[in-house]
Every structure is written in C-alpha cells, then in structure tokens.
Design an enzyme around this catalytic site. Sequence first.
Site, mmCIF file in Angstrom:
data_model
loop_
_atom_site.group_PDB
_atom_site.id
_atom_site.type_symbol
_atom_site.label_atom_id
_atom_site.label_comp_id
_atom_site.label_asym_id
_atom_site.label_seq_id
_atom_site.Cartn_x
_atom_site.Cartn_y
_atom_site.Cartn_z
ATOM 1 N N GLU A 35 62.545 21.145 18.261
ATOM 2 C CA GLU A 35 61.396 20.745 19.089
ATOM 3 C C GLU A 35 61.574 21.245 20.523
ATOM 4 O O GLU A 35 60.614 21.679 21.166
ATOM 5 C CB GLU A 35 61.261 19.212 19.041
ATOM 6 C CG GLU A 35 60.117 18.623 19.846
ATOM 7 C CD GLU A 35 58.739 18.847 19.236
ATOM 8 O OE1 GLU A 35 58.404 20.012 18.977
ATOM 9 O OE2 GLU A 35 57.997 17.860 19.024
ATOM 10 N N THR A 66 52.235 22.942 24.774
ATOM 11 C CA THR A 66 52.862 21.701 25.233
ATOM 12 C C THR A 66 53.557 21.919 26.578
ATOM 13 O O THR A 66 53.419 21.088 27.487
ATOM 14 C CB THR A 66 53.884 21.210 24.186
ATOM 15 O OG1 THR A 66 53.168 20.962 22.985
ATOM 16 C CG2 THR A 66 54.569 19.934 24.625
HETATM 17 N N1 HSE Z 1 55.050 13.578 24.146
HETATM 18 C C1 HSE Z 1 54.809 14.990 24.071
HETATM 19 C C2 HSE Z 1 53.829 15.360 25.176
HETATM 20 C C3 HSE Z 1 54.211 15.296 22.742
HETATM 21 O O1 HSE Z 1 52.819 14.692 25.291
HETATM 22 O O2 HSE Z 1 54.092 16.321 25.902
HETATM 23 C C4 HSE Z 1 53.873 16.739 22.534
HETATM 24 O O3 HSE Z 1 54.942 17.446 22.022
#
Ligand code: HSE
Length: 306
Positions: free
Chosen positions: A128, A181
């Site tokens: 990730e 992201t």
């Molecule tokens: N918590 C993460 C974000 C989830 O909102 O950036 C996305 O990978």
Amino acid sequence: MNEIKILSPATVANVSCGFDVLGFCLDNIGDEMVIRKTKVKGIKITKIEGYNLPFETELNVAGVSALAMINDANPDCGFEIEIYKKIKPGSGIGSSAASAAGSVWAMNELLGKPYNATQLTAFAMKGEALASGSEHADNLAPALFGGFTLVKSTTPLQILEIPTPSELYATIIHPEIEIKTADSRAILPKKIELKNAITQWANVGSLIHAMHTNDYNLLSNSLNDVIVEPHRSKLIPHFDSVKSESLKTGALGVGISGSGPSIFALSKGKEKAEAVAQAMKNVYSKTNINFNVYVSKINTQGMKII
Ligand code: HSE
C-alpha cells in the site's frame, strides 16, 4: 493445495470522520487473483488483466507485499501471481489495497495459515505504501478482516473489529475521473483547529458506539467529516449535489470513499440503498462524466475463495 483463486474485495476507507483509521468491506466488488506455489523461490507476476500495471515484482503492490511476507516466512517454495483487476486504480474503493492484501492472504492460505490477519495487514502495508506514499491500513484491514475495522495504531499495528448493524447497506458512485491518493493527501492541511478536532473525535467515538448498539440515528448523526471532506470534496465534481440528494432520499450519511473520487452512502435496508443509488445516478446523468453505481451489503467475511 498448490493453487488458489480468490475475490479480493473493494473497501471504503475513512467512513467520513475516521480519516486513516476507519474502513468497511464491500460485497461482490473486487479483484480476482490466482496464486500458485512454484518450485522456484521468489515472487513472479505472470498475468495482469483489466488495467495496465507493472509486472516487475518490486513495482507492483501485490508483489511488494508478497515479498515482505516471504522475506519473513522464508518458505521452501515460490509463488506466481495472476491479477484480474476489476477495481480501477485511483477510484477510491481500495484498488491498491485489494492487490496488496489479496496476494498475502492467498499465500497464507497456501502455506497453511501461519499468520493472523493483523500480521497479513502489516505485510500488505508495504505494498500500500508503494501506491500511496504512506503506510496506512484503513483499506487493508477491512479487506483482510471483513466488516468494519478501526486501525487503533500502526506502530505497533493494532486493529479492532467493529460490529456491523445487520441492515446496513452501502451505495457507491464512482465517477470516472482519476484522483491519485498521493495527490489528495498532499492537499490536506498539516495542522487542524482544536474545535474541529473536538467535533471529529466526538463523531468517531459516537459512530463506534452506534455500531455497537445498532443505533441508526446516532450512526447518521456521527457520519460527518469537518476536517478532510471540506478540502477533498473540491476535487470531486458534483459532490455537494450527490450528498444533498442522497441525504434527501434518506441515506444515513454520505462521504468521500477513501481519497475519492468515489462517493459512498450508508443506508438502513437494501431498498433505501437502491433509492439512494437512483438519486446519485440522477445527479451524474446530467453531466458528461461517465460513472458506475453499486449497491452492496457490508461484507463481513472479507476475502473469499472462488
Ligand atoms: N485513508 C486514506 C486516504 C485512504 O484517505 O488518503 C486512501 O488510500
């Protein structure tokens, strides 16, 4: 068993108030993966269908998490990975997490389950991190545990399973624009106001209480994000209309799914979730942006062998 085919589920991270800590697992939306033991040691990605992703093990999130696991397990075999990618990368429903978690979950099955779900989450976090630039587990944990999860801490990694009220359904709209992201994390402020922090942690606490007590009204009142949504919603065309129309239709709450652009709603009962799906469609039908809409029960199982 030398080979396994799995459905690695899509997930919704953050769940409005729980940035980087809360998440839940979707049903019947996910990537298919085939993992096979090989005599040759190491990890080899032999097939990728659906989207254009790297075959080099070190550049592929499924490969990186798999390497983290074999570096620890040192098994006397290797693994081949086939990825049938159904979740579009950058869609906000845990595409990279499904790949990262799927490889290690399947390998663990083939090795006779030496690791628990928390340990698998730790390996998957390495994958990730390659995709998003940070080791968060809020998509990985619901994919590996199923249901709703709360990442209590990442060092040491501690994940709590939160009970799912049985009538809860999710509606997701995925507008076909890509938000990376890493980019949607970069626009967030590094410091937040104390009054916003107070509102947010009150919401997280009351959301968890609502889940434990099947209190749908409290759940609805808790699904508010005063910290992240005001910034990120600007990146999602028509977010405000989707939200207001869904709430008008009776959704308990609406927010950005993960880092977007997908938007999720939670509703009590399938019928309401389907009405919310129609309300979301009505908003996006008036635009020139392609979109997909899904209605899903909360998947309390997580990964499935298919
Ligand atoms: N918590 C993460 C974000 C989830 O909102 O950036 C996305 O990978």
